[in-house]
Design an enzyme around this catalytic site. Structure first.
Site, PDB file in Angstrom:
ATOM      1  N   THR A  42       0.824  -1.211   0.000  1.00 45.70           N
ATOM      2  CA  THR A  42       0.000   0.000   0.000  1.00 45.70           C
ATOM      3  C   THR A  42       0.856   1.257   0.000  1.00 45.70           C
ATOM      4  OG1 THR A  42      -1.774  -1.151   1.154  1.00 45.70           O
ATOM      5  CG2 THR A  42      -1.772   1.247   1.309  1.00 45.70           C
ATOM      6  N   CYS A  43       1.872   1.294   0.833  1.00 47.88           N
ATOM      7  CA  CYS A  43       2.674   2.516   1.006  1.00 47.88           C
ATOM      8  C   CYS A  43       3.208   3.021  -0.330  1.00 47.88           C
ATOM      9  CB  CYS A  43       3.821   2.240   1.981  1.00 47.88           C
ATOM     10  SG  CYS A  43       4.995   3.589   2.094  1.00 47.88           S
ATOM     11  N   CYS A  48       1.347   6.090   1.206  1.00 48.74           N
ATOM     12  CA  CYS A  48       2.235   7.187   1.608  1.00 48.74           C
ATOM     13  C   CYS A  48       2.917   7.887   0.437  1.00 48.74           C
ATOM     14  CB  CYS A  48       3.334   6.663   2.537  1.00 48.74           C
ATOM     15  SG  CYS A  48       2.829   5.321   3.618  1.00 48.74           S
ATOM     16  N   LYS A  51       0.569   9.542  -2.205  1.00 51.05           N
ATOM     17  CA  LYS A  51      -0.144  10.585  -1.446  1.00 51.05           C
ATOM     18  C   LYS A  51       0.737  11.828  -1.273  1.00 51.05           C
ATOM     19  CE  LYS A  51       0.674  11.019   2.526  1.00 51.05           C
ATOM     20  NZ  LYS A  51       0.177  10.256   3.664  1.00 51.05           N
ATOM     21  N   TYR A  99      12.125  -2.289  -5.611  1.00 47.23           N
ATOM     22  CA  TYR A  99      11.770  -3.331  -4.633  1.00 47.23           C
ATOM     23  C   TYR A  99      12.132  -4.716  -5.174  1.00 47.23           C
ATOM     24  CZ  TYR A  99       9.657  -0.681  -0.884  1.00 47.23           C
ATOM     25  OH  TYR A  99       9.478   0.133   0.199  1.00 47.23           O
ATOM     26  N   ALA A 115      -0.933 -16.476  -1.990  1.00 48.41           N
ATOM     27  CA  ALA A 115      -0.497 -17.563  -1.110  1.00 48.41           C
ATOM     28  C   ALA A 115      -1.586 -17.889  -0.090  1.00 48.41           C
ATOM     29  CB  ALA A 115       0.784 -17.160  -0.380  1.00 48.41           C
ATOM     30  N   GLY A 180     -12.888  11.190   9.133  1.00 42.40           N
ATOM     31  CA  GLY A 180     -12.048  12.235   9.720  1.00 42.40           C
ATOM     32  C   GLY A 180     -10.738  11.682  10.235  1.00 42.40           C
ATOM     33  N   TYR A 182      -6.636  10.064   9.060  1.00 43.06           N
ATOM     34  CA  TYR A 182      -5.509  10.513   8.247  1.00 43.06           C
ATOM     35  C   TYR A 182      -5.920  10.701   6.776  1.00 43.06           C
ATOM     36  CZ  TYR A 182      -1.882   8.911  11.639  1.00 43.06           C
ATOM     37  OH  TYR A 182      -1.062   8.723  12.708  1.00 43.06           O
ATOM     38  N   GLU A 186      -6.161  14.199   4.673  1.00 44.17           N
ATOM     39  CA  GLU A 186      -5.119  14.436   3.667  1.00 44.17           C
ATOM     40  C   GLU A 186      -5.723  14.647   2.276  1.00 44.17           C
ATOM     41  OE1 GLU A 186      -1.366  12.190   5.813  1.00 44.17           O
ATOM     42  OE2 GLU A 186      -2.433  11.102   4.260  1.00 44.17           O
ATOM     43  N   ARG A 209      -9.451  12.179  15.713  1.00 39.84           N
ATOM     44  CA  ARG A 209      -9.551  11.695  17.086  1.00 39.84           C
ATOM     45  C   ARG A 209      -8.223  11.058  17.473  1.00 39.84           C
ATOM     46  NH1 ARG A 209     -11.603   6.955  18.953  1.00 39.84           N
ATOM     47  NH2 ARG A 209     -12.264   6.273  16.882  1.00 39.84           N
ATOM     48  N   GLY A 270     -11.583   4.053   7.418  1.00 41.28           N
ATOM     49  CA  GLY A 270     -10.767   3.048   8.069  1.00 41.28           C
ATOM     50  C   GLY A 270     -10.454   1.881   7.145  1.00 41.28           C
ATOM     51  N   ASP A 311      -0.117  -3.897   9.305  1.00 41.83           N
ATOM     52  CA  ASP A 311      -1.540  -3.599   9.476  1.00 41.83           C
ATOM     53  C   ASP A 311      -2.381  -4.831   9.783  1.00 41.83           C
ATOM     54  OD1 ASP A 311      -0.787  -1.070   8.745  1.00 41.83           O
ATOM     55  OD2 ASP A 311      -2.312  -0.826   7.184  1.00 41.83           O
ATOM     56  N   HIS A 444      18.077  30.749  13.999  1.00 37.82           N
ATOM     57  CA  HIS A 444      17.221  31.903  13.736  1.00 37.82           C
ATOM     58  C   HIS A 444      17.445  32.445  12.336  1.00 37.82           C
ATOM     59  CE1 HIS A 444      14.827  35.339  14.866  1.00 37.82           C
ATOM     60  NE2 HIS A 444      15.754  36.145  14.365  1.00 37.82           N
ATOM     61  N   GLU A 449      12.737  27.011  15.787  1.00 37.01           N
ATOM     62  CA  GLU A 449      13.375  27.573  16.989  1.00 37.01           C
ATOM     63  C   GLU A 449      12.359  27.817  18.109  1.00 37.01           C
ATOM     64  OE1 GLU A 449      14.871  31.682  16.810  1.00 37.01           O
ATOM     65  OE2 GLU A 449      13.723  31.953  14.979  1.00 37.01           O
TER      66      GLU A 449
END
Ligand code: NDP
Length: 455
Positions: A42-43, A48, A51, A99, A115, A180, A182, A186, A209, A270, A311, A444, A449
């Site tokens: 998925t990532c 990720c 996204k 990969y 599998a 609501g 991630y 996003e 949440r 979810g 997961d 700075h 900072e």
């Protein structure tokens, strides 16, 4: 090492599975991994990485708007969604190849197919052409990840999940997002940045949440000021497809009686462990209510040679956590060093706009666990925005145990928050105190900072 065909058979070549395979092979184990969909999981493919590319794309809207304040005059630039998606797809293909190369280079055998466990020591792999092969295995690692879960309401077949959002042919004028967490937050920011009118519908009083309440409240204000229509305490009761309605082909009926019209509705409500037809039940693997594999601190299931990470165990569903679990597991199994996973003080970020990042306890969690808690905060307009009409405010916050002085949590909402919190995560994980933070010299002028000058 054993009389089996393989010492370790990994099901799922996502972030966790690939890392475990490579590390186990590095310890000398004979390893195979099966993947039925895409290398990197998925990532890499629908999570990720793409996204973040879309977040970067949508952030240009701000850069162009702010440029005038710095003296740059440009015509309103045009945006080409199809080009972005084609470029994103090319990059994902490149990563898929990397990969594959990593597995090859580590001497891990790759089975491209589905599998299934026949018994704890035999796995059957079905290739796409229907060909089947059985192999015997000493240890099994299940790292199959999770899949979007959409609620069964009338018309849900018209909704898309994040999987499809990455491959839309075109962007509609109006986009609705339900959820609501991630993903919902996003994608709401991504589509708004790319020019859609976005409505985000969330069933509770305030999204995200589990994150610090003040940060969530501030994010809601910032998103609203960007024109995103946030509907909290709202539920979609049904989705109606409207023939002849043109771009607004969907109408969402809310429990309030309101309707939201849109071209697409993305459900980000979810994800569930992807455990169907894996043969877990036949092997006696204990699972939780959502199908998640129940494991101990070493990621071992109740069947001694079957392990699970990522997961599918529904512990802390984040890519770096799955990778950490993979490294612990290979040390435990082949490194002679039983290593429990560490789920404490995990830094995380939501790539909202502006982004949010956090490590450690929220103010609410700290007050529940500690008698005396000091909260240091600073809310400010970042220097970069002072020459622009962007009124966005950054919020940084430190949560401190007054007795020990230890920093229990660091939170930030604002530009570069994930980059900044990643550095602070080292200090918080090491147990740094507020005095340690104060002893660090500021760089700075930066937003970062603020964390070392809080009074
Ligand atoms: P989350 O579990 O984060 O959020 C799901 C959201 O949908 C919550 O707001 C939840 O409400 C709501 N919801 C759940 N069921 C329903 C329902 N039946 N009807 C209406 N609303 C519902 O899931 P996501 O899909 O956003 O993300 C999945 C996983 O992916 C997360 O576990 C996250 O860890 C991971 N992820 C991480 C990212 C990152 O690190 N930046 C980015 C994207 C995903 P409530 O809060 O009331 O339960």
């Amino acid at each position: 090492m054993t009389d089996y065909d393989y010492d370790l058979f990994v099901i799922g070549a996502g972030s966790g599975g690939v890392r475990a395979s490579r590390m186990a092979a590095g310890h000398g184990a004979r390893v195979a991994v099966a993947e039925e969909r895409y290398l990197g999981g998925t990532c890499v493919n629908v999570g990720c990485v793409p996204k973040k590319l879309l977040v970067c794309a949508s952030a240009f809207a701000d850069h162009y708007r702010e440029a005038a304040g710095f003296g740059w005059e440009a015509e309103q630039p045009a945006f080409d969604w199809a080009r972005l998606i084609a470029n994103k797809n090319r990059e994902i293909e490149r990563l898929n190849g990397i990969y594959r190369g990593l597995l090859d280079g580590a001497g891990v055998e790759l089975f491209e197919g589905r599998a299934r466990l026949i018994d704890p020591h035999s796995v059957e792999i079905e290739a796409e052409d229907g060909g089947r092969r059985r192999v015997t295995v000493d240890q099994v690692l299940v790292a199959v990840g999770s899949w979007p879960e959409l609620p069964a309401i009338p018309g849900i077949e018209h909704a898309i999940s994040s999987n499809e959002a990455f491959y839309l042919e075109r962007l509609p004028q109006r986009f609705a997002v339900v959820g609501g967490g991630y993903i919902g937050v996003e994608f709401a920011g991504i589509f708004a940045g790319l020019g859609c009118d976005v409505t985000l519908i969330y069933r509770g009083p305030l999204f995200l949440r589990g994150f610090d309440e003040e940060i969530r409240t501030h994010l809601a204000e910032e998103m609203r000021s960007r024109g995103i229509d946030l509907r909290f305490d709202s539920r979609v009761e049904s989705i109606e497809e409207r023939a002849g309605a043109g771009d607004d082909r969907l109408r969402l009926h809310l429990d309030s009686g309101d309707a939201v019209d849109c071209g697409h509705v993305l459900y980000a409500t979810g994800r569930r462990p992807l455990v169907a037809e894996l043969g877990l039940g036949d092997c006696g693997v204990a699972q939780g209510e959502l199908g998640e594999i129940l494991v101990d601190e070493y990621s071992r299931s109740n069947v001694p040679n079957i392990w699970a990470i990522g997961d599918v165990t529904d512990r802390l569903n984040l890519t770096p956590v799955a990778i950490h679990e993979a490294m612990c597991l290979s040390r435990t199994l082949y490194g002679g060093e039983p290593t429990p996973v560490d789920h404490e003080t995990v830094a995380t970020a939501v790539f909202s706009q502006p982004p949010l990042a956090a490590v450690g306890l929220t103010e609410e969690e700290a007050r529940a666990r500690y008698d005396e808690v000091d909260v240091y905060r600073s809310r400010f307009r970042p220097l970069k925005l002072t020459l622009t009409d962007n009124q966005e405010r950054t919020l940084v916050k430190l949560i401190v145990d007054r007795v020990s002085g230890r920093v229990l949590g660091a939170h930030m909402l604002g530009a570069d928050a994930p980059e900044i919190i990643q550095g602070l995560a080292v200090a918080v994980k090491m147990g740094a105190t507020k005095d340690d933070f104060d002893a660090a010299m500021a760089i700075h002028p930066t937003s970062a900072e603020e964390f070392v000058t809080l009074r």
